[in-house]
Design an enzyme around this catalytic site. Structure first.
Site, mmCIF file in Angstrom:
data_model
loop_
_atom_site.group_PDB
_atom_site.id
_atom_site.type_symbol
_atom_site.label_atom_id
_atom_site.label_comp_id
_atom_site.label_asym_id
_atom_site.label_seq_id
_atom_site.Cartn_x
_atom_site.Cartn_y
_atom_site.Cartn_z
ATOM 1 N N HIS A 4 0.850 -1.182 0.000
ATOM 2 C CA HIS A 4 0.000 0.000 0.000
ATOM 3 C C HIS A 4 0.891 1.239 0.000
ATOM 4 C CE1 HIS A 4 -3.089 2.880 1.165
ATOM 5 N NE2 HIS A 4 -3.934 1.991 0.688
ATOM 6 N N ASP B 214 -7.958 -5.499 0.231
ATOM 7 C CA ASP B 214 -8.448 -6.295 -0.888
ATOM 8 C C ASP B 214 -8.035 -7.757 -0.816
ATOM 9 O OD1 ASP B 214 -9.796 -4.243 -2.173
ATOM 10 O OD2 ASP B 214 -7.941 -3.466 -3.009
#
Ligand code: CMC
Length: 427
Positions: free
Chosen positions: A304, A361
């Protein structure tokens, strides 16, 4: 505390103001930099650029913290509804009972979609990705719901329309893509249950709403409701800065979200895990491929831009994976692969050194497929969840006295000037 930074350039020293946020994060304010020094900044991907001041969401990527309007994501995922969370993000505070009731009535009243819109849906080729359809249809809303008289009315009603209709439109696109009859929203159902019913009810098999299933989707939406200046939110702000209507700005956000490095990652994770399962690819092989610089493959659902610790949203959704599978007595081989992948990656030097952890996710796709959503609807579900965040950020930008048309600069690296060559003289 220092309130200026110094830059030395070409024998001169310049004082640059420093601004400090509520949680102590600091930024050098370079608004006058070019004017004073002739310099601009270079920051591909904007990893070190604060594009605005915002009072909506706080993230600390090093500590794995996420709060909406000051409230920790863990508390919202435990106690709040998606409707309350949307209200909180857009209006800056949790609604009292009367405000919540009024908000619910408005969402119900605006939940129908103009019947003519169904013709548009019918014209898309069957194989179209629902994200492409959704972004086009949201943009088309302006044609069906023209501008209102006052700015206040325009903002309030457009915001309500979007929150109420996008959910209906998403379910509608699914039904039409299957060649089935559209199911209309029902006034007696709560926001999430209503959506599930529009998606899965059928004249031959009535849909029975399971409270845990509805809550799992609600939590998924709460976790996705905002994430400060991410790719799609920045798209909404940048497009909105040209003063386009809100439908067009949200449509741009949906397009930005579609990509596999952003919202499309939830679909990409399931595709990666399914391939590993069907082709019997050992998990270690996936990890080795992800580490190989010559191979473009990345471990989807890992890493991320901001989180350099475990994504707090991933912790919550992972718990829901287990809750839902246990409750529905389903054993999903993809969950087994995902857990093994996480275990191996988290012990691997490459992932440790680059601070690559599972993001939201990584596990969310397993929750969504357990509920019964087809893989190509996953990113659409992310978009419904992110909608209140996009709206809140757009609204904040409209009220921000510092907000200007977005227009970054560049460092030109092309050819120096040369003269036009007539076609007959070109090589
Ligand atoms: N697998 C393998 N290597 C990775 C991965 C990954 N998933 N993510 C980052 N890296 C490596 C990357 O190769 C680079 O290595 P090096 O420094 O040797 O060149 C380093 O880690 C830093 O990566 P980056 O691409 O510079 O980092 P970024 O901040 O630009 O990218 C990211 C963030 C999310 C795009 C990236 O981690 C990625 O592609 N992840 C997979 C896609 C994904 O799961 N996206 C969902 C993000 S969460 C949902 C959302 O908020 O939208």
């Amino acid at each position: 505390m220092e309130d200026t930074a110094k830059i030395e350039f070409a024998g001169k020293t310049y004082e640059i103001p420093v601004i400090v946020g509520t949680e102590g994060e600091k930024a050098i304010d370079i608004q006058a930099l070019r004017q004073k020094t002739g310099l601009i900044t270079y920051d591909p991907g904007f990893g070190n650029t604060g594009s605005c001041k915002s009072a909506i969401t706080f993230m600390d990527g090093e500590k794995g913290i996420l709060r909406y309007r000051g409230i920790p994501i863990e508390e919202l995922a435990e106690f709040a509804t998606f409707k309350e969370t949307s209200y909180l993000l857009i209006n800056g505070k949790l609604p009292n009972q009367a405000e919540l009731n009024r908000f619910s009535v408005l969402l119900n009243d605006h939940s129908l979609v103009h019947e003519d819109m169904q013709h548009f849906y019918q014209s898309f080729p069957r194989a179209s990705h629902p994200m492409g359809i959704l972004s086009s249809m949201v943009n088309a809303l302006r044609s069906f719901y023209p501008e209102l008289q006052t700015m206040e009315e325009e903002i309030n009603i457009t915001v309500t329309r979007l929150l109420a209709k996008v959910r209906t439109m998403a379910a509608m696109s699914y039904k039409i893509s299957r060649g089935h009859r559209v199911i209309y929203p029902r006034p007696d159902l709560a926001y999430t249950a209503n959506f599930l019913n529009m998606m899965f009810d059928s004249p031959v098999r009535p849909y029975i709403i399971d409270n845990d299933v509805a809550r799992a989707l609600e939590v998924f939406w709460i976790l996705h409701a905002d994430h400060e200046q991410n790719c799609s939110t920045s798209a909404v702000r940048v497009v909105g800065s040209g003063r386009v209507n809100l439908y067009a700005a949200i449509s741009a956000g949906i397009s930005a979200l579609w990509g596999p490095l952003h919202g499309g990652a939830n679909q990409a994770v399931i595709e990666m895990l399914t391939q590993a399962y069907e082709k019997n690819i050992p998990v270690r092989r996936l990890v080795e491929r992800a580490k190989d610089k010559k191979d473009p493959f990345r471990l989807m659902g890992f890493g991320h831009r901001v989180y350099k610790a475990y994504d707090p949203r991933a912790k919550i959704i992972k718990k829901w994976c287990h809750t839902l599978l246990d409750k529905l007595r389903i054993s999903d081989p993809l969950l087994e692969i995902a857990m093994e992948l996480e275990e191996i990656a988290l012990k691997d030097d490459y992932f440790i050194q680059k601070h690559l952890y599972p993001n939201v996710d990584f596990y969310s796709g397993i929750v969504l497929r357990t509920i019964g959503f087809p893989t190509n609807m996953f990113t659409v579900l992310f978009a419904i969840g992110r909608l209140p965040g996009w709206i809140a950020q757009w609204k904040e930008s409209m009220d921000d006295p510092d907000w200007r048309l977005s227009r970054p600069r560049q460092i030109y690296i092309g050819s120096p000037q040369y003269d036009y060559i007539p076609v007959e003289k070109r090589d």
